[in-house]
Design a protein around this motif. Sequence first.
Motif, short mmCIF file in Angstrom:
data_model
loop_
_atom_site.label_atom_id
_atom_site.label_comp_id
_atom_site.label_asym_id
_atom_site.label_seq_id
_atom_site.Cartn_x
_atom_site.Cartn_y
_atom_site.Cartn_z
N THR A 79 0.65 19.37 11.80
CA THR A 79 2.07 19.71 11.85
C THR A 79 2.86 18.67 11.06
O THR A 79 2.44 17.50 10.97
N PRO A 80 3.97 19.05 10.47
CA PRO A 80 4.80 18.06 9.78
C PRO A 80 5.34 17.01 10.75
O PRO A 80 5.75 17.34 11.87
N ALA A 81 5.35 15.77 10.33
CA ALA A 81 5.81 14.68 11.20
C ALA A 81 7.27 14.87 11.60
O ALA A 81 7.65 14.60 12.75
N ASN A 82 8.09 15.35 10.66
CA ASN A 82 9.51 15.51 10.99
C ASN A 82 9.72 16.59 12.05
O ASN A 82 10.60 16.47 12.91
N VAL A 83 8.91 17.64 12.02
CA VAL A 83 9.00 18.69 13.05
C VAL A 83 8.56 18.13 14.39
O VAL A 83 9.23 18.32 15.42
N PHE A 84 7.43 17.46 14.42
CA PHE A 84 6.89 16.90 15.66
C PHE A 84 7.87 15.93 16.29
O PHE A 84 8.14 15.98 17.51
N ASN A 85 8.45 15.06 15.48
CA ASN A 85 9.38 14.06 16.01
C ASN A 85 10.69 14.68 16.46
O ASN A 85 11.26 14.29 17.48
N GLU A 86 11.17 15.66 15.70
CA GLU A 86 12.42 16.33 16.07
C GLU A 86 12.28 17.04 17.42
O GLU A 86 13.23 17.08 18.22
N LEU A 87 11.08 17.59 17.68
CA LEU A 87 10.85 18.30 18.94
C LEU A 87 10.49 17.37 20.09
O LEU A 87 10.31 17.82 21.22
N MET A 94 0.84 -1.20 0.00
CA MET A 94 0.00 0.00 0.00
C MET A 94 0.88 1.26 0.00
O MET A 94 1.88 1.32 0.72
N LYS A 95 0.50 2.23 -0.80
CA LYS A 95 1.23 3.49 -0.86
C LYS A 95 1.13 4.21 0.48
O LYS A 95 0.08 4.25 1.10
N LYS A 96 2.26 4.80 0.92
CA LYS A 96 2.25 5.51 2.19
C LYS A 96 1.33 6.70 2.13
O LYS A 96 1.28 7.43 1.13
N PRO A 97 0.57 6.97 3.20
CA PRO A 97 -0.34 8.11 3.21
C PRO A 97 0.44 9.42 3.34
O PRO A 97 1.54 9.46 3.88
N HIS A 98 -0.15 10.49 2.83
CA HIS A 98 0.45 11.81 2.99
C HIS A 98 0.09 12.40 4.35
O HIS A 98 0.87 13.16 4.94
N LEU A 99 -1.08 12.03 4.86
CA LEU A 99 -1.60 12.61 6.10
C LEU A 99 -2.02 11.51 7.07
O LEU A 99 -2.69 10.56 6.67
N SER A 100 -1.63 11.65 8.32
CA SER A 100 -2.07 10.73 9.38
C SER A 100 -2.96 11.50 10.34
O SER A 100 -2.52 12.47 10.96
N LEU A 117 2.49 14.46 7.15
CA LEU A 117 1.81 15.43 8.01
C LEU A 117 0.98 14.68 9.04
O LEU A 117 0.39 13.64 8.74
N LEU A 118 0.94 15.23 10.25
CA LEU A 118 0.13 14.67 11.32
C LEU A 118 -1.00 15.64 11.64
O LEU A 118 -0.78 16.85 11.72
N PHE A 119 -2.20 15.10 11.82
CA PHE A 119 -3.34 15.94 12.21
C PHE A 119 -3.92 15.36 13.48
O PHE A 119 -4.55 14.31 13.47
N PHE A 120 -3.68 16.05 14.61
CA PHE A 120 -4.21 15.61 15.89
C PHE A 120 -5.63 16.15 16.02
O PHE A 120 -5.89 17.34 15.83
N LEU A 121 -6.55 15.26 16.37
CA LEU A 121 -7.97 15.61 16.35
C LEU A 121 -8.68 15.01 17.56
O LEU A 121 -8.57 13.82 17.83
#
Length: 409
Positions: free
Chosen positions: A176-184, A1-7, A90-94
């Motif tokens: 927020t971008p996943a790489n930003v969230f994980n880096e922080l 399966m192709k990786k999603p752009h948004l989680s 990208l991550l979308f917290f909801l």
Amino acid sequence: MKKPHLSIIIPVLNLWEMTAECLKSIKTHTPGSFYEVIVVDNGSDDETSAECPLLAEALFEDRYQYIRLPENINFGPACNRGAQAAEGALLFFLNNDTLLTKNWFKYLLEAFRHNPRVMGCSPLCLFPENDRIQHLGIAFDGGLNVRHPYFLFPGDHPVTHRKRTFQALSAAAFMTPANVFNELGGFFPEYINGFEDMDLCCRIRKKRGILVQENRSVIYHWASKTPGRNKFDAHNSRLINKRCPGLFTPDLHKIILEDGFRCELTPWLEMILRDPDEIRMAELDLLSGEEELAEALHKYPLWENGYDRLAALYEQDGRISKAADILFYGTSMFPAADRLARLADLAEKSGADNISRQSRAKITSIKNTLAAPEGILRQAQDLMGWALENKDRELAAIYKKWIQEYNKN
């Protein structure tokens, strides 16, 4: 399966019916297969564990994950667990007490495409029961109290037409971008269901990131439905003051002034909004019919007298619940002991006991504060001094005016 752009990451604790409606709204208003849905169950003891995997699979097929935790590890850590499992860029917290609307994702995604410095973006959040503003960014008044600009303004008011940047945004709906969230390092885990978002936003800003409030994207948010939501505010306040000292500054007055309104202080130093057009306010006071009063209040929510007059008409006609609703909006814009007392009585008559208790508690708080006038004066002087030292002339002028009025009385 192709990786999603948004989680899309949804932490839940019970409230299965709300979670189900949230998931259905994602399916209805998010066409395509560019996203995945991750539900992190914080140890729910209702139908969630049995029903959620079944509904998620029916809605999203293989583009979902259901992560069952044995116990409640709180909002921030649950979001972190979801982020660890996410594959989207990208991550979308909801929050699960939300409903998405048509094209909710379009403008949020655009914000990141057009400016690489954008590291956080939130939609406009409206209350579903009345289409009024629940969240349009996080601001701070002169005393650094957290404020929600234009809270309970009609959702179609012109203040919603601007894309804005803020010092902080709500994690109830936050992309927020996943790489930003994980880096922080994600959400700092020691907060207990509150202030995690402001801490993360503080770290994003230290990284020179921009936080965008994108009001063309709209969601409905019931707000604070999980039991005990504000129980740990004192702990969370101490923690954020320790971790983010001096990194938030007063800005509510700047936002208000930019939109053509002005700020004023109550006798107990609460910052409120005013419409500076006194001629228009006087013209509105000439209105009398129920329909024209309601229309005028919708268009001009800073017309103070309108709330009292429309509530009186509803009360005279026996519509106690509607009268209480109007006064609730009125006391939110213009808190005053007599108006709050009237709201408390009407809310009690209509069975809204929680609103009645909150109103009476607010009255007690106001009276306790006013019982020490010298302390209020010192606080106003200190805040004016801070504003002058930091060259915030507009804020200094607001406190100077209050001090002058205090000395007259």
